[in-house]
Structure formats: structure tokens, C-alpha cells
Scaffold this motif. Sequence first.
Motif, short mmCIF file in Angstrom:
data_model
loop_
_atom_site.label_atom_id
_atom_site.label_comp_id
_atom_site.label_asym_id
_atom_site.label_seq_id
_atom_site.Cartn_x
_atom_site.Cartn_y
_atom_site.Cartn_z
N UNK A 109 45.54 25.49 40.93
CA UNK A 109 45.88 25.60 39.93
C UNK A 109 47.04 26.78 39.87
N UNK A 110 47.45 27.56 40.75
CA UNK A 110 48.22 27.91 40.55
C UNK A 110 48.07 29.28 41.04
N UNK A 111 47.20 30.28 40.88
CA UNK A 111 47.01 31.45 40.55
C UNK A 111 46.80 32.38 42.07
N UNK A 112 48.17 33.19 41.87
CA UNK A 112 48.62 33.66 43.92
C UNK A 112 47.73 34.38 44.03
N UNK A 113 46.72 35.51 43.19
CA UNK A 113 46.26 36.76 43.86
C UNK A 113 44.54 36.18 42.84
#
Length: 236
Positions: free
Chosen positions: A98-102
Motif C-alpha cells: 500500500x506504500x508504507x515506507x518503513x
Amino acid sequence: MKDLFGKAILDYQLGNYTEDIKTETSISEEDDLPLPYLFRGYDEMPAIEKRAMDLSKGRVLDVGCGAGSHSLYLQNEKHLDVLSIDISEGAVKASGMRGLKNVRLQNVMELEGEKFDTILLLMNGAGMCGRLKKISAFLLKLKTLLNEGGQVLMDSSDIVYMFDRDDDGGYWIPTDMDYYGEVDYYVRYKGEEEPPIDWMYIDYDTLANAAQANGFNSELILEGDHYDYLARLTTA
């Protein structure tokens, strides 16, 4: 663990949504948890979650991030530095998609060497310590992860209303329960069932007493429509 929550979240993310998660506790009947709800945006969040989003600041640790909806809002709309953790491999994978970076497969009790300004424990995040006898160890662990001036934002519910009342207006609590908010939590999905897990709903007064005993100040931020609340803990 079969990670049925993670399997369901990943199914939804991949477009394989055919049914919802079914949950049940030792004091309540089976209920549906709609998968789309786990993917809600800020506008669809209840008031308690919106307030937690508004109060979040600095470097944020989202504990039990699930599908990542809270973290995504903080990352993309408030531009905060967010570490999202969950013990569900499927949830972590879906959150990353979904696009979470960390986002990390991580148990908060085993997290070391990092500090945060805000620690989020939403969707009854206070319950993940499982049993009231474990609350001190849980709170002390959270304290080690806080920067000076940091805050813990957590929500839960007082479920005493689920018990019968006696003639004097008091509640009839079974004597074999250590604390009335402790339940066995069952998850079913697509014909499979997880072994029950220890889960807990903690009333605000009990949380506040535990917080004070472990070096926190507590503040009741907001009460919801159905015995739920948002609390903020800060170091004393």
C-alpha cells in the motif's frame, strides 16, 4: 499461528475479497469484521482515531499497524517519520504494498535501540498485552521506547456493560475471572480458525492506575459513543 488476519488483509489488497473475518470472544457471540473497514481513510475513521491522528507528532511508532491505514495517513498527509510494526506477516506485506515506507515484522516487546515521540496503539491496542498481570511489563517496555516529552496514545473499552446487573445496580462478574476485561479471542476466516489468543479490554480507571504505578501520567482525551475512549500517557 495461522495468521488469518494477515491472510485476509492480503486477500483484500490483492483483490481476492470474498468474505469477511469472523471474530468471537469468550463472552460474546460471533461477529463479522468487514475487511474494507481495515482499509479506511481518515474521513472514515471514528472520532477517537481521528483525534489520535491529529495528536500524533514527531517520530511515530504504530504498534499493531494491521493494514497500515493509520500509518499511511501520518506518512502521506502529515509527513511524519513512521515505523509501522505488526506480528502478522500478511499485514506487513500488504502494508508495504500500500506504500508504507518503513514497515517491519516485529513484536513491540522485542523492539530495542529506537526512540519515538508518539507511540500509537489503536483498535484496542491496549489489549495486546493480553492479561492485566502483564500490563506493568508492557507499559515499562513502552517507556523505554519514548523520547523525553513523548506520548503514548491508546484506545480501549470498558466492557463491564456486557455483564448482568444485580438488584443493587452492581454488575455480576464471574468469580473465576481475574479481571472482567480479559477474554479469549477467536478468529475465523475461509473455513480456518486460529487458536484463541489472550486479549484484554481495559477500563480507563484501571489503565490510569497502572500507568501511575509505572511512572506515567495519564489523561482521558476523548470518550466514544459505546464505552470506548482514547487515553494519552506521558512520562511522569
